[in-house]
Design an enzyme around this catalytic site. Sequence first.
Site, PDB file in Angstrom:
ATOM      1  N   LYS A 287      26.331  24.798  25.755  1.00 26.99           N
ATOM      2  CA  LYS A 287      25.656  23.852  26.650  1.00 26.99           C
ATOM      3  C   LYS A 287      26.379  23.812  28.000  1.00 26.99           C
ATOM      4  O   LYS A 287      25.760  23.916  29.041  1.00 26.99           O
ATOM      5  CB  LYS A 287      25.626  22.471  25.993  1.00 26.99           C
ATOM      6  CG  LYS A 287      24.982  21.421  26.826  1.00 26.99           C
ATOM      7  CD  LYS A 287      24.845  20.110  26.090  1.00 26.99           C
ATOM      8  CE  LYS A 287      24.467  19.028  27.097  1.00 26.99           C
ATOM      9  NZ  LYS A 287      24.317  17.715  26.507  1.00 26.99           N
TER      10      LYS A 287
ATOM     11  N   GLU B   7      36.719  27.990  23.194  1.00 22.50           N
ATOM     12  CA  GLU B   7      36.538  28.882  22.046  1.00 22.50           C
ATOM     13  C   GLU B   7      35.428  29.899  22.337  1.00 22.50           C
ATOM     14  O   GLU B   7      35.573  31.101  22.128  1.00 22.50           O
ATOM     15  CB  GLU B   7      36.139  28.085  20.792  1.00 22.50           C
ATOM     16  CG  GLU B   7      37.226  27.183  20.233  1.00 22.50           C
ATOM     17  CD  GLU B   7      37.148  25.765  20.746  1.00 22.50           C
ATOM     18  OE1 GLU B   7      36.671  25.555  21.894  1.00 22.50           O
ATOM     19  OE2 GLU B   7      37.572  24.859  20.013  1.00 22.50           O
TER      20      GLU B   7
ATOM     21  N   GLY C 282      24.465  18.299  22.338  1.00 22.05           N
ATOM     22  CA  GLY C 282      24.807  19.531  21.624  1.00 22.05           C
ATOM     23  C   GLY C 282      24.372  19.504  20.166  1.00 22.05           C
ATOM     24  O   GLY C 282      23.773  20.455  19.648  1.00 22.05           O
ATOM     25  N   ARG C 283      24.636  18.377  19.491  1.00 21.70           N
ATOM     26  CA  ARG C 283      24.321  18.303  18.056  1.00 21.70           C
ATOM     27  C   ARG C 283      22.838  18.064  17.794  1.00 21.70           C
ATOM     28  O   ARG C 283      22.419  17.965  16.638  1.00 21.70           O
ATOM     29  CB  ARG C 283      25.192  17.241  17.384  1.00 21.70           C
ATOM     30  CG  ARG C 283      25.169  15.880  18.041  1.00 21.70           C
ATOM     31  CD  ARG C 283      26.321  14.997  17.557  1.00 21.70           C
ATOM     32  NE  ARG C 283      26.414  13.730  18.253  1.00 21.70           N
ATOM     33  CZ  ARG C 283      27.067  13.544  19.390  1.00 21.70           C
ATOM     34  NH1 ARG C 283      27.658  14.548  19.986  1.00 21.70           N
ATOM     35  NH2 ARG C 283      27.119  12.346  19.941  1.00 21.70           N
TER      36      ARG C 283
ATOM     37  N   GLU D 269      30.051  12.828  14.711  1.00 19.10           N
ATOM     38  CA  GLU D 269      30.260  12.896  16.164  1.00 19.10           C
ATOM     39  C   GLU D 269      29.406  11.817  16.845  1.00 19.10           C
ATOM     40  O   GLU D 269      29.755  11.327  17.913  1.00 19.10           O
ATOM     41  CB  GLU D 269      29.900  14.299  16.702  1.00 19.10           C
ATOM     42  CG  GLU D 269      30.569  14.610  18.032  1.00 19.10           C
ATOM     43  CD  GLU D 269      30.509  16.084  18.440  1.00 19.10           C
ATOM     44  OE1 GLU D 269      31.529  16.782  18.357  1.00 19.10           O
ATOM     45  OE2 GLU D 269      29.420  16.531  18.841  1.00 19.10           O
TER      46      GLU D 269
ATOM     47  N   HIS E 268      31.157  21.310 -10.419  1.00 21.12           N
ATOM     48  CA  HIS E 268      32.338  21.906 -11.054  1.00 21.12           C
ATOM     49  C   HIS E 268      33.562  21.756 -10.169  1.00 21.12           C
ATOM     50  O   HIS E 268      34.541  22.484 -10.329  1.00 21.12           O
ATOM     51  CB  HIS E 268      32.053  23.375 -11.371  1.00 21.12           C
ATOM     52  CG  HIS E 268      30.899  23.504 -12.326  1.00 21.12           C
ATOM     53  ND1 HIS E 268      31.041  23.478 -13.695  1.00 21.12           N
ATOM     54  CD2 HIS E 268      29.559  23.570 -12.085  1.00 21.12           C
ATOM     55  CE1 HIS E 268      29.853  23.559 -14.258  1.00 21.12           C
ATOM     56  NE2 HIS E 268      28.930  23.608 -13.303  1.00 21.12           N
TER      57      HIS E 268
ATOM     58  N   LYS F 250      41.563  18.632  22.910  1.00 22.10           N
ATOM     59  CA  LYS F 250      41.286  19.803  23.763  1.00 22.10           C
ATOM     60  C   LYS F 250      42.290  19.843  24.909  1.00 22.10           C
ATOM     61  O   LYS F 250      42.856  20.888  25.223  1.00 22.10           O
ATOM     62  CB  LYS F 250      39.885  19.692  24.381  1.00 22.10           C
ATOM     63  CG  LYS F 250      38.733  20.010  23.473  1.00 22.10           C
ATOM     64  CD  LYS F 250      37.462  20.056  24.349  1.00 22.10           C
ATOM     65  CE  LYS F 250      36.216  19.851  23.553  1.00 22.10           C
ATOM     66  NZ  LYS F 250      35.021  19.654  24.373  1.00 22.10           N
TER      67      LYS F 250
HETATM   68  O1  F6P Z   1      33.176  19.387  20.108  1.00 22.84           O
HETATM   69  C1  F6P Z   1      32.578  18.804  21.204  1.00 22.84           C
HETATM   70  C2  F6P Z   1      31.370  19.518  21.686  1.00 22.84           C
HETATM   71  O2  F6P Z   1      31.138  19.085  22.985  1.00 22.84           O
HETATM   72  C3  F6P Z   1      30.125  19.308  20.828  1.00 22.84           C
HETATM   73  O3  F6P Z   1      29.522  18.099  21.058  1.00 22.84           O
HETATM   74  C4  F6P Z   1      29.315  20.478  21.232  1.00 22.84           C
HETATM   75  O4  F6P Z   1      28.268  20.681  20.355  1.00 22.84           O
HETATM   76  C5  F6P Z   1      30.374  21.560  21.194  1.00 22.84           C
HETATM   77  O5  F6P Z   1      31.519  20.927  21.705  1.00 22.84           O
HETATM   78  C6  F6P Z   1      30.059  22.801  21.957  1.00 22.84           C
HETATM   79  O6  F6P Z   1      29.858  22.560  23.317  1.00 22.84           O
HETATM   80  P1  F6P Z   1      29.148  23.622  24.238  1.00 22.84           P
HETATM   81  O7  F6P Z   1      27.788  23.859  23.699  1.00 22.84           O
HETATM   82  O8  F6P Z   1      29.136  23.008  25.602  1.00 22.84           O
HETATM   83  O9  F6P Z   1      29.961  24.890  24.210  1.00 22.84           O
END
Ligand code: F6P
Length: 583
Positions: free
Chosen positions: A242, A248, A302-303, A388, A419, A548
């Site tokens: 987003k 990452e 995002g979620r 979240e 199990h 972060k």
């Molecule tokens: O972990 C926080 C967060 O902002 C989530 O809400 C989001 O889904 C994820 O990181 C990834 O963010 P992006 O889509 O901006 O890479």
Amino acid sequence: MSARSCAANCAIQRRSKRLHRLDLTGTNAHRWGHRRIALTPSTRSLIDQLKSRRAVHGVIDLPDAFAQDPERFERFHIADDDLTMDYSKCAVDAETIDLLVSVARSAKVEERRDAMLSGTAINTTEDRAVLHTALRAPSDATIVSAGTNVVPLVHEVLEAMATFAQGVREGTICGSTGQPITDVVNIGIGGSDLGPAMATQAMAPYHDGPRIHFVSNVDGAHIADTLARLAPETTLIIVASKTFTTIETMTNARTARRWIVAALGEEAVGAHFAAVSTALDKVGEFGLGEERVFGFWDWVGGRYSIWSAIGLPLMIAIGPEQFKSFLAGAHAMDRHFAAAPLERNMPVVLGLIGIWHRVVCEYPSRAIIPYDQRLARFPAYLQQLDMESNGKRVTIDGEPLDTPSGPIVWGEPGTNGQHAFFQLLHQGTDIVPVEFMIAARGHEPELSDQHLLLVANCLAQSEALMCGRSFAETSNQMAMKKTPAEAIETLAPHRVFPGNRPSVTLIYDQLTPFALGRLIALYEHRVFVEAQIFGINAFDQWGVELGKEMATQLLPVLRGDSDGTAHDGSTRGLAARISTLRS
Ligand code: F6P
């Protein structure tokens, strides 16, 4: 943390405690308008009534309640089309439900729902509307945000996605050497990974496109293991973020870019990448043509973004038509949520059962157990959606909460969980409400009997949790098996099941794209309902920021470019140990 920031933190905590006390006296009476504090006085009084009823009358004995009321299932389930939600195995009676519905009214769930659906900026800490429902609205709908009808924008992107997805599926869009794409790797994390990863796995019977892989973890093992199985010539990489800044995702995207460039040259990048983001200005570095860049909007959390261009890998896997059906399922739930009376409204009642368990009964967690192997990632998906959204400690106005907020959400598919952790569910000292889900039919007609065994296990678990087995029953059973009296006395206590453990069961005909869309939307709205009652903002996630920031500060320490004095003794010690092991 430095001494200064420790002191600042303590001062904030002292202020919080003061606010907390003030709030309890009721001097912060709730403010009308779109800003408000948690548990309005009327909501609080209803919750108090629920608690005192439970204290005075005791916990309902569920097996007894069924014995007394043959209509209990009829009374406490909701069916809409082929989806049924049974909450009769929760310790509620008609009066409890009436009070809970009054809680929803007093928390203005309907008004807040209407505000969300109509594009009001209800995400006040980020000053944004919350319009994931617009992503699944039909093309003739009108939903206005900041003076613009967003529905045509949504459908424009959907069409661009469909053209691209079809091109990849049919081989008219191919790799730089002219070979068709056989594998797609989605690089994203959190909402840019969990939704498409969960749904792509869930929709396996509908896959008729290239294979789809997901890389999320910054652990190089994830991308290394994934790419090791693939050929660059036939691989498409989708970078999904987003913000297009998440460390990452950007790190993995650069690794994938190097992999493509090493095998096929710099000029191949354009043919092997696509990007999904709201930050289209930041996508530039990949040098992609505009037909490979798919946007969405800041009013999509995002979620909540699986319905947007973030769903591109799913669309490539199952095709645009099935993706439409997935959106239609969610839209059907949106309409139900918008129109059904509160007491027959599935997300509202599921939310109220959540409030009952979390706020009134004070159970700290909830288990999500799909008896559906293809929903294996659904618990993890709901963890982000729920925790979240509702893992918050202050109200929408920043006042400390004086009631619990969202529970710990966890789970695994059945029967595997049976199990592993079901021992604790049946006999542990904590009560964990369980949410079971099961399809009437699998996708393998030749294994239909195997599916019935799955169904039998699902229904048996909720029945066993509720009915339990008393000491007398256990002893009798052991006596019938000729167990010596002495052994019965010693062993029977270990074999007793207390029972009366609550669960909700969701059943649907078959896990189709429509059914999956509807199920996800049910949970999205449930989380919303609970958030309104907690009085929190479900749509921000400031709690992910601190870690972060600290990771960014620690990297120079681990690289040996900084001495680490700004960090605490434990963290410094651990960093030093890692440096020693690496040297
Ligand atoms: O972990 C926080 C967060 O902002 C989530 O809400 C989001 O889904 C994820 O990181 C990834 O963010 P992006 O889509 O901006 O890479």
